[in-house]
Every structure is written in C-alpha cells, then in structure tokens.
Design an enzyme around this catalytic site. Structure first.
Site, PDB file in Angstrom:
ATOM      1  N   ASP A  74       0.822  -1.194   0.000  1.00  0.00           N
ATOM      2  CA  ASP A  74       0.000   0.000   0.000  1.00  0.00           C
ATOM      3  C   ASP A  74       0.866   1.258   0.000  1.00  0.00           C
ATOM      4  OD1 ASP A  74      -2.688   1.302   0.497  1.00  0.00           O
ATOM      5  OD2 ASP A  74      -1.626   1.978   2.300  1.00  0.00           O
ATOM      6  N   GLU A 104       1.430  -0.311  -5.006  1.00  0.00           N
ATOM      7  CA  GLU A 104       0.449   0.692  -5.373  1.00  0.00           C
ATOM      8  C   GLU A 104       1.166   2.033  -5.511  1.00  0.00           C
ATOM      9  OE1 GLU A 104      -3.437   3.086  -3.655  1.00  0.00           O
ATOM     10  OE2 GLU A 104      -1.733   2.568  -2.405  1.00  0.00           O
TER      11      GLU A 104
END
Length: 458
Positions: free
Chosen positions: A237, A261
C-alpha cells in the site's frame, strides 16, 4: 529479451509506441506471475494467470467476509482466477469498523480483544486460515495487502524529537512489534522519508528494529505471513510514502510475488520504481489511457506508452479497484486487459455484482487459452482499435477488435495465419472466414463492443 529473478523487473526497456502498425516487441510469453513456496502446483494456462481483488471498500461488516470469499474459491478457480488479493488482515485502530489500512497490531488476525473487538471486520483468524487453505486447494495463490508506511492506534507519549506528545506508543496484545517514538519520524537517525499519509505516525524503515520486525526476523511480519499463515505474495500500500529499497529488501528477505500501489500515470516513474523495488506495480499509466480511450472516444490513446509495453512482467493491469473507479465503458476495458500483455486484475464488484459475469468468464477463457505472444497494433483511430497477439509455443494467438462507435464496423487486417479458418471467440460475430494465402482477412465488431478472433478448433 530480459532475464528475470522471480519474474521481477531487473532492467529497463525504452520501448515507446507512437503510432499504429508497430510491434510491441517484448517477452515471447507474458502475463505470468511468479510462484512462491506456498503457491499453486498446477501449471498456469498459456496466456498466464489472472488476479481477483477479493474485496471492495466497506465490504459488509459482521466478521463474515473471509467466509464469503472462501465460498467463491471453487467457482473463481474454474473461471480462470489464479490469485486472490485480500485486504489488510491484521487488527487496525477502528477494529470491526476498519478496512485494515490503519494498522495497529500486525499479529492480531482476530485473536485478541483490542481496538474494540476480537475479530476484524472480515472475521476470525481461524476463518482467515481456512480461506487461505481453501484457496490453495483450488490452485489459487493468496496475496496479502501490506501497509508499511503508517500505523494508527498508539497511545500518547512525550516525544523528545518533536517536543510534543505524539500517538506513537504501541503496545499490541500479541506481544510482538512494540513501537515507540524511536520507530517513527522524526528520530535520532532521520527526520523523514518520502511521504506521510493522512497525519498518521510515519513508520521509519531506516531503524534496524523496524526492519527486523518487518522483514528480517523469522517470526517477523513478512516471514510469519508467508510461512505460518501461508500467503504467497504481497500488495504494498502507498509505496510513494517510502523508498523503493523497502520493497526490494522485503522481497530479498521474504520472497514471493509483489506488486506496489504507485498511484501515478507517469510511466517512466512506474518503470523506474519497479526496477528499483524489484517488484511489479499496478499499471496506472494503462488505467488512465483506457479512460481517455473508451470514455473520451479516442482509441489512439491505446497506442501510447504504458508500463506493460515496457515490461509485461512488471505490470498488473486493472479496470477498477477499491480506491478508484472512473472508467464507464468497462467491458471494452476488460476486453483490452484480458487480451493484452500484463497480469490482469479483476475487481470483485465488477465480477460479482455489476457486469455480465458470462462475458467476463468468456474473456478470462480467451486470456488463458489464446492471449499468447507479443503484441502488434494493427489499427487505431477515434472509434476503432485492432491488435494482434502473435502466439507462442504452438499457440496461435489472437486478434482483438475494439469498436467504440455506434455501428458495426468491418476491417481488413493481417493475421499470422495463411489459408486458415478463423472465428470470433466472443460469439458476437457469426462469421467464420478463411484467411487469404497472404494472411489477410476481413473481420467485424459490434457497436460499443468487441470481437476476438483466432483459428477454429481451439
């Protein structure tokens, strides 16, 4: 051709596409994700694997999500799904109200009564382990969502580096990975890293203690998730918040597939990061170009640069996820990512709720059985886009025709097949023409739809 370690990017290709009738001269076989020691034992299909994002934002609370996803494993596997990406599995500050992106105790999977609950929003540890085991029995790898940038839920403590009280006193009930102001920014080693998210305490990966608990220790987060829980890979993330060396070190010490990400449309930045991190990344460059192509009625955008065109092993392509959902013409977008190179990811709600599941299943079959070889773009204008997958290892490949106009369209194109009967494997066209001796043939596509052509009998 570039050599790979665990199919991650180790070099850079400078390929740029600026016009049609160009080959995307990349790997002879693309779309394959690497396997870890826990992963599937069956071979991947010729076109490679497909990831399912097994959640969406604010899935139903009540602790039943792990069981819900577990119940999908058999049908997803039959449809061609080879991996499932789960939301963060550990206890977060908001307990059962949290989607997991505010992590408190990395080792509480629904075991301890803290942060207002015992179970997480998704269920208990036993239900999580049962889901992972069921996925593996159905030859589906399981990808953990890992939040390393920030933590939440710590108590107030006096912080000598800020001269204030900060929420950096973490005393998890699991008894593992206690944290204090020394483990966040600023500290005695460094004031800051690449980014802070939402004002949360910013975890400092420069601290040896933090490195040990995240990826070095045999009982640390990475190795525990892999070797005890059975995860096969990682979705990192908000990787803009820390240097790519963090993901590289995790991969070097823990292993398994990884994807970051990196929310940025700059394909050069994406390519740089994947090489520095030794990891895949979500292809946001492709995502935004698809939006311009299908919603902006300009198919020539698909001839422009994307991460999968530089290296398909680095690129996880997608149409929507839990954070962003801007493409309206989704079936054209799925027809694109499931016939082109890269590692495609399907969004749960698109598959289970919003789109035509039979059509998606058909595209996933096409991906697994026909989408092989490198890519040649044959034509692009505002309304039409035609590309050829050139096949490999005896697989014939395919031709995909995307039509964003209001009318049926027809076009003569050059295939790889001489004197061969072909058909549209979507069933949208009933034509079964023969290619000429020079490999040319006329194909068609319906309005605001697509067709996918290959040799009869596959």
């Amino acid at each position: 051709m570039k050599m790979k370690s665990l199919c991650y990017a180790l070099g850079m290709s400078a390929l740029m596409l600026t016009n049609c009738n160009q080959d995307v001269d990349l790997q002879p076989e693309a779309s394959l994700q690497p396997n870890s020691s826990n992963a599937r034992t069956a071979p991947l299909p010729p076109g490679g694997g497909i990831m399912m994002q097994g959640f969406y934002w604010d899935v139903p609370a009540g602790g039943n999500w792990w069981n819900t996803v577990k119940g999908k494993m058999s049908s997803w596997s039959s449809a061609g799904i080879t991996s499932v990406w789960l939301p963060p599995v550990s206890k977060a500050q908001n307990g059962t109200f949290s989607m997991g992106y505010d992590p408190f105790d990395y080792f509480d999977f629904g075991d301890y009564n803290q942060m207002g609950s015992t179970e997480t929003r998704f269920g208990s540890r036993q239900e999580l382990e049962s889901l992972i085991q069921t996925a593996h029995s159905n030859q589906i790898d399981v990808i953990a969502d890992i939040v390393l940038n920030h933590n939440s839920g710590g108590a107030l403590e006096a912080n000598p580096f800020t001269g204030t009280n900060t929420w950096t006193d973490f005393n998890p009930a699991s008894g593992k990975f206690y944290r204090s102001y020394n483990d966040f920014h600023p500290n005695a080693t460094v004031n800051n890293d690449e980014g802070i998210f939402g004002g949360f305490p910013d975890l400092s990966h420069s601290q040896t203690y933090v490195q040990d608990w995240l990826w070095k220790r045999s009982d640390g987060v990475g190795k525990y998730y892999k070797n005890t829980l059975g995860f096969d890979g990682w979705r990192f993330d908000y990787v803009k918040g820390f240097g790519p060396w963090v993901v590289r070190e995790w991969n070097n010490h823990v292993g398994g597939f990884s994807v970051g990400e990196l929310w940025d449309a700059n394909v050069g930045y994406l390519d740089w990061w994947t090489n520095e991190a030794n990891s895949s990344a979500f292809d946001f460059a492709c995502y935004y170009k698809m939006d311009e192509a299908f919603d902006g009625n300009d198919m020539t955008k698909l001839t422009q640069d994307m991460l999968w065109k530089r290296d398909p092993y680095q690129a996880v392509t997608f149409v929507a996820n839990h954070d962003t959902d801007i493409i309206w013409d989704k079936m054209l977008a799925y027809a694109y990512i499931l016939t082109h190179e890269g590692y495609p990811c399907i969004f749960y709600r698109d598959y289970e709720e919003w789109l035509n599941k039979n059509k998606l299943n058909n595209l996933m079959w096409i991906h697994g059985n026909l989408a092989t070889g490198n890519t040649s773009i044959l034509h692009a204008d505002n309304d039409e886009y035609v590309a050829r997958r050139n096949g490999s290892n005896g697989n014939p490949g395919l031709v995909v025709y995307l039509n964003d106009s209001d009318y049926w369209q027809e076009r003569w194109i050059e295939t790889n097949w001489s004197n061969t009967q072909i058909k549209d494997y979507t069933g949208h066209s009933g034509w079964q023409p023969w290619t000429q001796s020079g490999k040319w043939v006329k194909i068609q596509a319906p309005p605001h739809s697509y067709s996918v052509w290959s040799v009869v009998g596959r």
